[in-house]
Design an enzyme around this catalytic site. Structure first.
Site, short mmCIF file in Angstrom:
data_model
loop_
_atom_site.label_atom_id
_atom_site.label_comp_id
_atom_site.label_asym_id
_atom_site.label_seq_id
_atom_site.Cartn_x
_atom_site.Cartn_y
_atom_site.Cartn_z
N LYS A 182 -18.33 -2.87 -2.71
CA LYS A 182 -17.94 -1.61 -3.29
C LYS A 182 -19.15 -0.81 -3.21
O LYS A 182 -19.31 0.15 -3.95
CB LYS A 182 -17.94 -2.01 -4.93
CG LYS A 182 -16.64 -2.70 -4.96
CD LYS A 182 -16.19 -2.65 -6.45
CE LYS A 182 -14.65 -3.43 -6.73
NZ LYS A 182 -14.42 -3.80 -7.94
N GLY A 183 -19.79 -0.65 -1.95
CA GLY A 183 -20.69 0.29 -1.52
C GLY A 183 -22.16 -0.33 -1.94
O GLY A 183 -23.23 0.47 -1.64
N TYR A 241 0.66 -1.11 0.10
CA TYR A 241 0.06 0.12 0.01
C TYR A 241 0.94 1.33 -0.03
O TYR A 241 1.67 1.44 1.16
CB TYR A 241 -1.02 0.18 1.13
CG TYR A 241 -1.95 -1.16 1.29
CD1 TYR A 241 -2.25 -2.03 0.45
CD2 TYR A 241 -2.33 -1.42 2.54
CE1 TYR A 241 -2.99 -2.92 0.28
CE2 TYR A 241 -3.35 -2.53 2.65
CZ TYR A 241 -3.73 -3.32 1.68
OH TYR A 241 -4.31 -4.44 1.72
#
Length: 303
Positions: free
Chosen positions: A202-203, A51
């Site tokens: 993803k929402g 990351y």
């Protein structure tokens, strides 16, 4: 916030963990998200050397320095950035793991990692060599326990058979029930904990669900199917509570699951996720309704 035991280790992780990939690289904003997580009682923080080219580990390490002994710090290994940082390659070799852990420890500002995870894996890997690296690091005290981040049933089986992993991180949600067929029962049988990621799909499994419906659909749901299924789930289950609660409680309802790792790009998202995991559990009837309406999909690719 409740805690659950991680596999056969002596670690107890909160039912909600903070996925640190989405906290960003602006240190003040990132620290505010992490501090909010601590205020909400979260003790489990998940990062990776991949990351932000290692910057994420540095930010997480600094933010947690004062509470290091009270938290569970997890990171991952196996991906190597190319020199020009345009991409990365897969390297689960012992030599890479033994070198990468030194760099992660340095960036995190700690002398041990609570949970060290292989960040992927294929059936073609030299799995015995990878396991040997993790076992040596554990014996030397550099890591307290280890696991893998994988959705591949064949890879998971090999690690269950050959290693002493305490956890497997995998994508799991109402819209991605693939782990239910093979992985979750196997891991539960062997006392290995599942740490889930992608619980909100993803929402799509949030109160903004219809704004998040993609033209290409999601997993093996078409756009049309999503527009049909999601409103029914919301109307039936989330009339008096957030849909985020339904989504996270669905994950926590499975006995193999120890913690749900949810990302957050703002303190309010952290608070919302914390409210969700501390809300009332789903009833047997609600779980049955979800399973009847959603797809019991299985792994076809990624074996």
């Amino acid at each position: 916030m409740k805690k659950r035991k991680l596999g056969n280790s002596d670690l107890w992780v909160t039912e909600l963990g903070l996925g640190c990939m989405s906290i960003g690289t602006e240190e003040k904003a990132a620290r505010e998200i992490i501090e909010t997580a601590l205020d909400e009682g979260i003790n489990y923080f998940d990062t990776a050397d991949l990351y932000d080219f290692g910057v994420n580990e540095k930010i997480v390490g600094v933010a947690l320095k004062e509470v290091r002994e009270q938290v569970i710090l997890a990171t991952k290994v196996g991906n190597r950035w190319m020199p020009d940082k345009t991409g990365w390659s897969w390297d689960p070799s012992k030599s890479h793991i033994m070198e990468a852990v030194k760099q992660s420890l340095k960036r995190l500002g700690t002398d041990y990692i609570d949970l060290y995870q292989l960040h992927g894996g294929t059936i073609e890997d030299h799995i015995d060599e990878t396991i040997e690296a993790f076992e040596e690091l554990k014996s030397a005290g550099y890591i307290r326990c280890y696991g893998i981040s994988s959705i591949r049933p064949n890879v998971i089986r090999e690690y269950v058979k050959k290693s002493n992993i305490d956890s497997v991180m995998m994508q799991y949600s109402i819209l991605d029930r693939r782990p239910e067929e093979e992985a979750l029962p196997l891991l539960h049988e062997h006392g290995i904990s599942v740490v889930t990621r992608g619980p909100l799909a993803k929402g799509l499994l949030s109160d903004k669900m219809l704004e998040k419906v993609f033209q290409k659909g999601y997993q093996d749901y078409s756009q049309k199917e999503l527009l049909e299924v999601l409103p029914v789930l919301k109307d039936k289950l989330a009339s008096d509570r957030s849909f985020t609660e339904i989504a996270l409680q669905y994950n926590l309802a499975h006995p193999a699951v120890a913690s749900v790792i949810a990302g957050a790009s703002s303190p309010e998202q952290v608070r919302s996720n914390a409210r969700a995991v501390t809300s009332k559990t789903l009833t047997k009837e609600e779980l049955s309704f979800i399973k009847k309406l959603s797809k019991a999909n299985v792994y076809k690719d990624h074996r």
